[in-house]
Design a protein around this motif. Structure first.
Motif, PDB file in Angstrom:
ATOM      1  N   THR A   1      51.380  44.070  44.933  1.00  0.00           N
ATOM      2  CA  THR A   1      52.064  42.867  45.327  1.00  0.00           C
ATOM      3  C   THR A   1      52.826  42.081  44.373  1.00  0.00           C
ATOM      4  O   THR A   1      51.873  41.432  43.396  1.00  0.00           O
ATOM      5  CB  THR A   1      51.011  41.958  46.315  1.00  0.00           C
ATOM      6  N   PRO A   2      53.958  41.753  44.392  1.00  0.00           N
ATOM      7  CA  PRO A   2      54.382  40.880  43.196  1.00  0.00           C
ATOM      8  C   PRO A   2      53.625  39.494  43.358  1.00  0.00           C
ATOM      9  O   PRO A   2      53.403  38.726  44.302  1.00  0.00           O
ATOM     10  CB  PRO A   2      56.002  40.623  43.854  1.00  0.00           C
ATOM     11  N   GLY A   3      53.420  39.100  42.014  1.00  0.00           N
ATOM     12  CA  GLY A   3      52.836  37.812  41.933  1.00  0.00           C
ATOM     13  C   GLY A   3      51.513  37.865  41.881  1.00  0.00           C
ATOM     14  O   GLY A   3      50.638  36.937  41.575  1.00  0.00           O
ATOM     15  N   ILE A   4      50.826  38.853  42.386  1.00  0.00           N
ATOM     16  CA  ILE A   4      49.457  39.159  42.286  1.00  0.00           C
ATOM     17  C   ILE A   4      49.062  40.253  41.308  1.00  0.00           C
ATOM     18  O   ILE A   4      49.502  41.492  41.313  1.00  0.00           O
ATOM     19  CB  ILE A   4      48.939  39.494  43.809  1.00  0.00           C
ATOM     20  N   LEU A   5      47.880  40.157  40.626  1.00  0.00           N
ATOM     21  CA  LEU A   5      47.171  40.993  39.796  1.00  0.00           C
ATOM     22  C   LEU A   5      46.027  41.791  40.565  1.00  0.00           C
ATOM     23  O   LEU A   5      45.055  41.021  41.153  1.00  0.00           O
ATOM     24  CB  LEU A   5      46.674  40.473  38.669  1.00  0.00           C
ATOM     25  N   PHE A   6      46.070  43.178  40.403  1.00  0.00           N
ATOM     26  CA  PHE A   6      44.739  43.727  41.029  1.00  0.00           C
ATOM     27  C   PHE A   6      44.140  44.179  40.091  1.00  0.00           C
ATOM     28  O   PHE A   6      44.434  44.807  38.884  1.00  0.00           O
ATOM     29  CB  PHE A   6      45.433  44.973  41.767  1.00  0.00           C
ATOM     30  N   ILE A   7      42.723  43.744  39.968  1.00  0.00           N
ATOM     31  CA  ILE A   7      41.839  43.961  38.797  1.00  0.00           C
ATOM     32  C   ILE A   7      40.335  44.535  39.328  1.00  0.00           C
ATOM     33  O   ILE A   7      40.092  44.049  40.218  1.00  0.00           O
ATOM     34  CB  ILE A   7      41.376  42.556  38.115  1.00  0.00           C
ATOM     35  N   GLN A   8      40.051  45.591  38.643  1.00  0.00           N
ATOM     36  CA  GLN A   8      38.817  46.192  39.014  1.00  0.00           C
ATOM     37  C   GLN A   8      37.993  46.588  37.752  1.00  0.00           C
ATOM     38  O   GLN A   8      38.499  46.741  36.817  1.00  0.00           O
ATOM     39  CB  GLN A   8      38.761  47.446  39.884  1.00  0.00           C
ATOM     40  N   THR A   9      36.659  46.131  37.898  1.00  0.00           N
ATOM     41  CA  THR A   9      35.640  46.467  36.865  1.00  0.00           C
ATOM     42  C   THR A   9      34.678  47.427  37.422  1.00  0.00           C
ATOM     43  O   THR A   9      34.299  47.430  38.513  1.00  0.00           O
ATOM     44  CB  THR A   9      34.925  45.339  36.094  1.00  0.00           C
ATOM     45  N   THR A  10      34.335  48.374  36.451  1.00  0.00           N
ATOM     46  CA  THR A  10      33.210  49.321  37.146  1.00  0.00           C
ATOM     47  C   THR A  10      32.280  49.123  35.868  1.00  0.00           C
ATOM     48  O   THR A  10      32.432  49.573  34.742  1.00  0.00           O
ATOM     49  CB  THR A  10      33.686  50.737  36.908  1.00  0.00           C
ATOM     50  N   GLU A  11      31.059  48.702  35.987  1.00  0.00           N
ATOM     51  CA  GLU A  11      30.016  48.721  35.249  1.00  0.00           C
ATOM     52  C   GLU A  11      28.892  49.808  35.477  1.00  0.00           C
ATOM     53  O   GLU A  11      28.393  49.942  36.539  1.00  0.00           O
ATOM     54  CB  GLU A  11      29.406  47.334  35.044  1.00  0.00           C
ATOM     55  N   ASP A  12      28.405  50.556  34.209  1.00  0.00           N
ATOM     56  CA  ASP A  12      27.151  51.655  34.400  1.00  0.00           C
ATOM     57  C   ASP A  12      25.827  51.001  34.653  1.00  0.00           C
ATOM     58  O   ASP A  12      25.049  51.389  35.200  1.00  0.00           O
ATOM     59  CB  ASP A  12      27.355  52.209  33.122  1.00  0.00           C
ATOM     60  N   ASP A  13      25.629  49.778  34.078  1.00  0.00           N
ATOM     61  CA  ASP A  13      24.481  49.019  33.922  1.00  0.00           C
ATOM     62  C   ASP A  13      24.713  47.528  34.550  1.00  0.00           C
ATOM     63  O   ASP A  13      24.842  46.616  33.796  1.00  0.00           O
ATOM     64  CB  ASP A  13      23.771  48.930  32.686  1.00  0.00           C
ATOM     65  N   PRO A  14      24.940  47.463  35.775  1.00  0.00           N
ATOM     66  CA  PRO A  14      25.315  46.115  36.268  1.00  0.00           C
ATOM     67  C   PRO A  14      24.232  45.053  36.349  1.00  0.00           C
ATOM     68  O   PRO A  14      24.674  43.844  36.801  1.00  0.00           O
ATOM     69  CB  PRO A  14      25.872  46.457  37.835  1.00  0.00           C
TER      70      PRO A  14
END
Ligand SMILES: Cc1cc2nc3c(=O)[nH]c(=O)nc-3n(C[C@H](O)[C@H](O)[C@H](O)COP(=O)(O)OP(=O)(O)OC[C@H]3O[C@@H](n4cnc5c(N)ncnc54)[C@H](O)[C@@H]3O)c2cc1C
Length: 495
Positions: A225-238
């Motif tokens: 969506t314009p103006g919105i950032l999509f961020i995802q993290t994936t951690e193996d050892d959270p």
């Protein structure tokens, strides 16, 4: 003595779709949902695949579209650690629609209630028993515990499905240890977003759109969506994660710091969530009078496809259940639900598990696998084949009586010319009734079908066969020109 025709446990997308389809088939469903109100945790933000065509055939896509955008072929559809560009195809094998799960559920609930389904919220199923004739649910409601009895009960009660446990159905598979955290945030001051989606941060400099892999995990960046950032993290050892504690912006920021080794400025959150992937499938989708559909039947370790598979279960099941209840089902009809949908679920798991293998691993061998795979996807036929697999459009059910290429596939939306004017296959399937479509003026074929299914005479350009027998779920039961094949097909599906 039964109270309703089908008890549906769970008012997620699967249960709500099942209720609507059962109403279209003339059965009386009752949905029991333990939550007094719709859940607030953000889940899906998109629908993709085969179900979009079915929703269009039922006249529902226009309503969903009112909430968001048209389905489009995605520019960067994620497949494991790589992306597939589907914008280059004239007839894209997969489209996606950006819609929040909560909006989709509200629409499906309104639709089901409009058709006459009853939805009881704040009513939790806490016990089950069944005999040869019926199944009884023990329900804890706002005014105490009570019982409801019906010929069938369907567990659409999600991945942890109490119905599945109470029915004694195993759920083998794997839950992966990685924790994924999703944030959709407004673009804050101090962050530059380039036209190609890359961002410039004060502490870490340039971060490219797509996946950034480090020794601690994966950082994914994009924008829907314009103006919105999509961020995802994936951690193996959270470390320790508590599912019941809602995600915060601080938690996302901490995770980004662990993965990237520095801060990314984050604006106000529009959505925050965290999840773990599982790859599991119920050993069987039916135990006597109890059936399973949606996440209760399968969990897929990839994004963007689970609702497609779950709602498709419902569409497959509803007309068969209604025929059983109304005493017009041929022998074995209900068992084809497990046969067809367990196989479709296994196929969805196949591509979904392959995505796990593709996105895991940070060493040179894993990078090489992704690079080779990405190269293969530049090839049009490979990309098309993979996208059809993800969309579920390559599903082909076994269909007795017909060896035609269309038999067992989802019917194409042919433009039709009838005595009453122009129409289409989509229009014919709106009421979810079975139909024999005579495209070549074949009275002897129509005669076989009359009284058992709707019959429509029409003309179509590039007619694929003399006639098609189409099931209520949109699958072609038979296509061809021979009366014997049609007779066998009618006997298999419509007594
Ligand atoms: C963060 C996140 C992002 C996702 N993104 C996507 C995406 O982009 N695309 C996609 O296709 N899928 C996505 N999914 C998966 C999708 O949300 C699920 O596949 C979908 O919700 C499954 O629908 P369902 O109706 O089968 O089950 P659910 O939605 O889990 O519904 C089950 C319902 O049953 C109720 N229930 C449970 N037990 C009982 C009981 N004993 N009595 C009465 N009611 C009960 C629950 O309260 C719940 O409302 C995502 C999931 C998560 C967590």
């Amino acid at each position: 003595m039964t109270d309703v025709d089908v008890i549906i446990v769970g008012a997620g997308p699967t249960g709500l779709m099942l209720a609507a389809e059962l109403r279209l088939a003339g059965a009386r469903p009752l949905i029991l949902e333990r939550r007094p109100e719709q859940g607030k945790t953000p889940k899906a933000h998109g629908l993709s695949g085969q179900i979009l065509d079915l929703l269009r055939y039922r006249g529902l896509l226009e309503k969903v579209r009112g909430l968001v955008t048209d389905p489009v072929p995605p520019h960067r559809f994620p497949f494991g650690g790589v992306h597939v560009d589907l914008t280059r195809f004239e007839e894209p094998p997969l489209k996606a629609l950006s819609v929040r799960q909560q909006s989709l559920e509200r629409l499906l609930e309104e639709h089901a209630i409009e058709l006459g389904a009853e939805v009881r919220r704040g009513h939790e199923v806490v016990g089950l028993r069944q005999d040869d004739d019926s199944v009884t649910a023990e329900v804890r409601g706002p005014e105490g515990t009570y019982e409801v009895t019906a010929p069938y009960l369907v567990g659409c009660d999600g991945g942890r499905s109490p119905v599945r446990s109470m029915a004694g159905i195993g759920f083998p598979g794997t839950t992966y240890p990685e924790v994924n955290r999703i944030g959709q945030v407004k673009i804050p001051d101090g962050l530059t977003v380039h036209d190609n989606g890359d961002i410039e941060t004060p502490e870490l400099g340039l971060i490219k759109a797509g996946f950034t892999r480090t020794d601690s995990g994966v950082f994914a960046l994009g924008s829907l969506t314009p103006g919105i950032l999509f961020i995802q993290t994936t951690e193996d050892d959270p470390g320790e994660v508590d599912d019941d504690v809602p995600m915060t912006l601080t938690e996302l920021g901490d995770s980004i710091r662990r993965v990237l080794g520095g801060d990314v400025p984050l604006g106000d959150p529009v959505r925050l969530s965290r999840y773990q992937f599982s790859a599991r499938q119920a050993e069987r989708y039916r135990e006597g009078r109890i059936l399973l559909a949606g996440d209760a039947a399968h969990l897929l370790p990839s994004t963007g496809t689970a609702i497609n598979v779950g709602m498709s279960d419902s569409v497959n099941l509803a007309w068969k259940l209604a025929a059983e209840i109304q005493g017009r089902a041929p022998e074995g009809l209900l068992d084809t639900y497990h046969a067809e949908r367990h196989a479709a679920g296994a196929r969805a798991l196949l591509q979904s598990r392959a995505q796990v293998a593709l996105r895991r691993g940070h060493d040179e061998a894993a990078e090489a696998l992704r690079a080779v795979f990405q190269e293969l996807l530049d090839d049009e036929s490979a990309a098309r084949r993979l996208a059809s697999h993800v969309a579920g459009t390559d599903t082909r059910y076994p269909m007795p009586g017909s060896g035609h290429a269309l038999a067992g596939t989802f019917v194409p939306d042919l433009a039709l010319e009838t005595d009453e004017g122009a129409t289409s296959v989509a229009e014919l399937l709106r009421p979810a009734r079975p139909v024999l479509l005579d495209l070549a003026g074949r009275p002897e074929l129509r005669e076989l079908a009359e009284g058992r299914v709707d019959v429509q005479i029409a003309k179509a350009e590039d007619r694929p066969a003399d006639a098609l027998l189409i099931r209520p779920d949109g699958y072609v039961a038979w296509a061809g020109d021979d009366a014997d094949g049609l007779r066998e097909s009618l006997a298999t599906w419509f007594a």
